[in-house]
Design an enzyme around this catalytic site. Structure first.
Site, mmCIF file in Angstrom:
data_model
loop_
_atom_site.group_PDB
_atom_site.id
_atom_site.type_symbol
_atom_site.label_atom_id
_atom_site.label_comp_id
_atom_site.label_asym_id
_atom_site.label_seq_id
_atom_site.Cartn_x
_atom_site.Cartn_y
_atom_site.Cartn_z
ATOM 1 C CB CYS A 93 15.630 97.395 42.766
ATOM 2 S SG CYS A 93 16.998 97.674 41.671
ATOM 3 N NE ARG A 127 21.776 97.248 34.179
ATOM 4 C CZ ARG A 127 20.715 97.646 34.895
ATOM 5 N NH1 ARG A 127 20.224 96.886 35.857
ATOM 6 N NH2 ARG A 127 20.178 98.833 34.681
ATOM 7 C CG HIS A 194 15.561 92.397 42.421
ATOM 8 N ND1 HIS A 194 14.328 92.986 42.232
ATOM 9 C CD2 HIS A 194 16.469 93.251 41.885
ATOM 10 C CE1 HIS A 194 14.483 94.128 41.573
ATOM 11 N NE2 HIS A 194 15.759 94.310 41.357
#
Ligand code: GLN
Length: 242
Positions: A93, A127, A194
């Site tokens: 990320c 997001r 993640h």
């Protein structure tokens, strides 16, 4: 056999437990009697491109990325030398974004990257948060899926010379438009996944270990280990939306 690991800026880029990637990597080596030396590299520490086989950098918020971006620039030639010599990188990320050419956040200056991936990132207005499943063409054992969890507003676009690590089945990936996720150039890998990423993707972890060992030893076959739990976690996460 031995693998030397540079864990880059863990004090700044370690969001969502990305440290779990280093734990999974070193544990799967330990179970095979492969010695792993882990050096935590913080701001001001110099890297030795001759010494390290594996570089890990986690994710983080824009603020932490600013400090790390400035630090990476100071050692850009050394990272470029390491990548050119086939060192293995895994960037998650925010760390991934800084291995490209730049990351342009919503506010403030563009953050320069070290360009060991041909990619660039601009902050988007959404997001992307949620589970991700991708299908990969990487030469992995036992499965062609990779799973994880994304939380980013950055939109990453790949340029010629860098390929994605897979196509998105569930989730958004690099930018929510081209259905691509992650990036690979030589042995440099970046991903938005993640989770942390490696514990639930044992086949990708072993692939990275193999690439590291092949730098210093002739082709080795990794011993089988009892990783039923890891595979159960992987299979549970495949195609999981919520
Ligand atoms: N700040 C970056 C973004 O929002 C990276 C976030 C992260 O590392 N999870 O895209």
């Amino acid at each position: 056999m031995q693998i030397n690991v540079a864990y880059l800026y863990p004090g700044l880029l370690n969001i969502y437990g990305d440290r779990g990637n280093v734990l999974a990597f070193s544990q799967r080596c330990f179970w095979r009697d492969i010695k792993v030396n882990i050096s935590e590299v913080e701001l001001g520490d110099k890297i030795d491109p001759e010494f390290y086989d594996f570089y890990f950098i986690g994710g983080g918020q824009d603020q932490q990325q600013i400090a790390v971006s400035e630090e990476l620039q100071k050692q850009k030639p050394l990272f470029a030398e390491a990548a050119k010599n086939g060192a293995v990188f895994l960037a998650i990320c925010g760390g991934y974004q800084l291995l490209g050419h730049y990351y342009k956040p919503h506010k403030g200056e563009e953050l320069r990257g070290i360009s060991i991936l041909d990619a660039y990132t601009i902050a988007g207005h959404n997001r992307y948060i949620g589970n991700v499943t991708i299908e990969t063409n990487l030469p992995l054992e036992n499965a062609n899926t990779l799973v994880g969890f994304e939380n980013h507003s950055g939109l990453t676009y790949l340029e010629e010379g860098t390929e994605a690590i897979g196509r998105v089945v569930i989730g958004n990936g690099n930018n929510g438009e081209d259905k691509l996720e992650g990036a690979r150039k030589q042995n440099v890998f970046g991903t938005y996944l993640h989770g942390s990423f490696l514990p639930k993707n044992p086949h990708f972890t072993d692939y990275l270990i193999q690439l590291c060992l092949e730098r210093n030893y002739s082709r080795v076959k990794l011993a089988e280990i009892n990783d039923k739990l890891e595979w159960a976690a992987h299979k549970k996460a495949v195609k999981r939306k919520y």
